[in-house]
Design a protein around this motif. Structure first.
Motif, short mmCIF file in Angstrom:
data_model
loop_
_atom_site.label_atom_id
_atom_site.label_comp_id
_atom_site.label_asym_id
_atom_site.label_seq_id
_atom_site.Cartn_x
_atom_site.Cartn_y
_atom_site.Cartn_z
N LEU A 220 52.74 54.66 39.81
CA LEU A 220 53.22 53.45 39.16
C LEU A 220 54.16 53.78 38.00
O LEU A 220 55.22 53.15 37.84
CB LEU A 220 52.03 52.64 38.65
N TYR A 221 53.79 54.76 37.22
CA TYR A 221 54.59 55.18 36.06
C TYR A 221 56.01 55.55 36.47
O TYR A 221 56.98 55.25 35.77
CB TYR A 221 53.88 56.35 35.39
N LYS A 222 56.14 56.22 37.61
CA LYS A 222 57.46 56.63 38.09
C LYS A 222 58.31 55.44 38.53
O LYS A 222 59.54 55.49 38.46
CB LYS A 222 57.32 57.60 39.28
N ARG A 223 57.67 54.38 38.97
CA ARG A 223 58.39 53.24 39.56
C ARG A 223 58.72 52.14 38.55
O ARG A 223 59.69 51.40 38.75
CB ARG A 223 57.56 52.63 40.69
N VAL A 224 57.91 51.99 37.51
CA VAL A 224 58.08 50.85 36.60
C VAL A 224 59.37 51.01 35.80
O VAL A 224 59.56 52.03 35.14
CB VAL A 224 56.87 50.73 35.65
N PRO A 225 60.24 50.01 35.80
CA PRO A 225 61.47 50.12 35.02
C PRO A 225 61.20 49.98 33.52
O PRO A 225 60.15 49.50 33.09
CB PRO A 225 62.32 48.94 35.54
N TYR A 226 62.17 50.40 32.73
CA TYR A 226 62.07 50.33 31.27
C TYR A 226 61.93 48.89 30.82
O TYR A 226 62.65 48.00 31.26
CB TYR A 226 63.31 50.96 30.65
N HIS A 227 60.95 48.63 29.94
CA HIS A 227 60.67 47.29 29.41
C HIS A 227 60.44 46.28 30.53
O HIS A 227 60.91 45.13 30.47
CB HIS A 227 61.80 46.82 28.49
N ALA A 228 59.70 46.67 31.53
CA ALA A 228 59.40 45.78 32.65
C ALA A 228 58.57 44.59 32.18
O ALA A 228 57.65 44.75 31.37
CB ALA A 228 58.63 46.54 33.72
N PRO A 229 58.86 43.40 32.68
CA PRO A 229 58.00 42.26 32.38
C PRO A 229 56.67 42.38 33.11
O PRO A 229 56.60 42.97 34.20
CB PRO A 229 58.80 41.06 32.88
N ILE A 230 55.62 41.85 32.52
CA ILE A 230 54.31 41.88 33.15
C ILE A 230 53.65 40.51 33.01
O ILE A 230 53.79 39.84 31.97
CB ILE A 230 53.41 42.98 32.54
N VAL A 231 52.98 40.09 34.07
CA VAL A 231 52.24 38.84 34.09
C VAL A 231 50.81 39.16 34.51
O VAL A 231 50.61 39.84 35.53
CB VAL A 231 52.86 37.82 35.07
N VAL A 232 49.84 38.71 33.72
CA VAL A 232 48.43 38.95 34.03
C VAL A 232 47.76 37.61 34.27
O VAL A 232 47.76 36.74 33.40
CB VAL A 232 47.72 39.70 32.88
N TYR A 233 47.22 37.44 35.47
CA TYR A 233 46.53 36.22 35.86
C TYR A 233 45.02 36.43 35.84
O TYR A 233 44.52 37.43 36.33
CB TYR A 233 46.94 35.79 37.27
N GLN A 234 44.31 35.44 35.29
CA GLN A 234 42.85 35.46 35.33
C GLN A 234 42.31 34.54 36.41
O GLN A 234 41.14 34.63 36.79
CB GLN A 234 42.26 35.08 33.98
N LYS A 235 43.16 33.64 36.91
CA LYS A 235 42.78 32.78 38.01
C LYS A 235 43.31 33.37 39.31
O LYS A 235 44.25 34.17 39.30
CB LYS A 235 43.34 31.37 37.81
N PRO A 236 42.73 32.98 40.46
CA PRO A 236 43.25 33.50 41.74
C PRO A 236 44.74 33.28 41.86
O PRO A 236 45.27 32.25 41.45
CB PRO A 236 42.45 32.71 42.77
N LEU A 237 45.41 34.25 42.43
CA LEU A 237 46.87 34.21 42.52
C LEU A 237 47.36 32.96 43.24
O LEU A 237 48.34 32.34 42.83
CB LEU A 237 47.35 35.48 43.24
N ALA A 238 46.68 32.56 44.30
CA ALA A 238 47.09 31.37 45.05
C ALA A 238 47.08 30.13 44.17
O ALA A 238 47.97 29.27 44.26
CB ALA A 238 46.20 31.17 46.27
N GLU A 239 46.08 30.00 43.30
CA GLU A 239 46.00 28.85 42.39
C GLU A 239 47.11 28.91 41.36
O GLU A 239 47.71 27.87 41.02
CB GLU A 239 44.65 28.83 41.69
N GLN A 240 47.44 30.08 40.85
CA GLN A 240 48.47 30.22 39.85
C GLN A 240 49.83 29.78 40.40
O GLN A 240 50.63 29.16 39.71
CB GLN A 240 48.56 31.66 39.36
N LEU A 241 50.09 30.12 41.66
CA LEU A 241 51.39 29.82 42.25
C LEU A 241 51.55 28.35 42.58
O LEU A 241 52.65 27.88 42.84
CB LEU A 241 51.58 30.67 43.51
N GLN A 242 50.45 27.60 42.57
CA GLN A 242 50.51 26.17 42.83
C GLN A 242 50.75 25.38 41.56
O GLN A 242 51.03 24.18 41.60
CB GLN A 242 49.22 25.69 43.49
N VAL A 243 50.61 26.03 40.40
CA VAL A 243 50.76 25.32 39.12
C VAL A 243 52.23 24.96 38.89
O VAL A 243 53.11 25.79 39.11
CB VAL A 243 50.25 26.21 37.96
#
Length: 243
Positions: A220-243
């Motif tokens: 992962l370290y090799k692939r992540v671009p500099y200052h990559a954005p990150i999103v952390v979800y605590q609800k199921p991904l399917a529910e988040q995408l419906q919001v």
């Protein structure tokens, strides 16, 4: 000297050759245009790697002067193996997405795919969510537990910021790599990091951070671009995408 008739014949012959060359030139250019490659939405292999690839992927490795033991991946749930999948998030390429309930981390790629990693996540009450950036990255980091952790576990005082933290190594809780999450210019104290505790992958056991087996966090370290954005979800991904 050429006679008048010979000159006329020579002119006609040269004209015929030129016409033939012109026709030949058109006939070769058109098929080339027709054979131009059509861009594909996904050009990278999707799905689980072969046994040989998995064996190499999770083999013991020496990195930065430290020996990382092999991961007994056959004892893990295969869904937590590193693998490329269709992007389920819709986020821009280069974004890191943590699906806390699913116990997955996605690094979104161009072309509709994502690299998916199995992760261990924080216990209930120690989890963070939101959007930020990976502001800082460190190979073989020192571990400096925050003050609230030391308050709960006074024996960690020797690893405090004031005492310089725990030296890098395979027993260091941050493992082989750490990626530090900031939000609005402030350190969230939330990390993506390695761990030798492969049994923790897929479980909620850490104090708020996202852990990957060391072999995966190095990838992962090799692939992540500099200052990559990150999103952390605590609800199921399917529910988040419906919001």
């Amino acid at each position: 000297m050429f006679s008048k008739i010979q000159l006329q014949r020579r002119t006609l012959l040269l004209g015929a050759i030129s016409a033939t060359a012109a026709v030949a030139g058109c006939s070769t250019s058109a098929p080339q245009a027709e054979r131009a490659p059509v861009p594909r939405l996904v050009s990278r292999p999707i799905g689980l790697a072969s046994d040989a690839e998995l064996e190499a992927r999770y083999a013991a490795v020496e990195d930065g002067g430290h020996f990382i033991p092999a991961v007994p991946y056959r004892e893990m749930d295969p869904k937590y193996f590193r693998q490329r999948v269709p992007d389920p998030t819709g986020e821009p390429a280069g974004t890191v997405v943590v699906d806390t309930p699913g116990r997955f981390l996605y690094l979104i790629e161009p072309g509709g795919t994502a690299m998916r990693y199995g992760v261990g996540i924080g216990r209930e009450g120690f989890a963070w969510q939101g959007e930020g950036i990976i502001h800082w990255r460190q190979p073989w980091p020192r571990w400096k537990p925050p003050a609230d952790m030391i308050a709960r576990r006074p024996e960690l005082e020797k690893y405090s910021v004031a005492n310089g933290g725990m030296a890098p190594g395979i027993d260091n809780p941050l493992g082989a790599r750490a990626l530090y999450i900031f939000q609005n210019g402030q350190d969230t104290l939330y990390r993506l990091h390695g761990t030798p505790e492969w049994k923790s992958i897929g479980k909620a056991v850490s104090s708020g951070c996202v852990r990957l087996v060391n072999q995966d966090v190095i990838d992962l370290y090799k692939r992540v671009p500099y200052h990559a954005p990150i999103v952390v979800y605590q609800k199921p991904l399917a529910e988040q995408l419906q919001v």
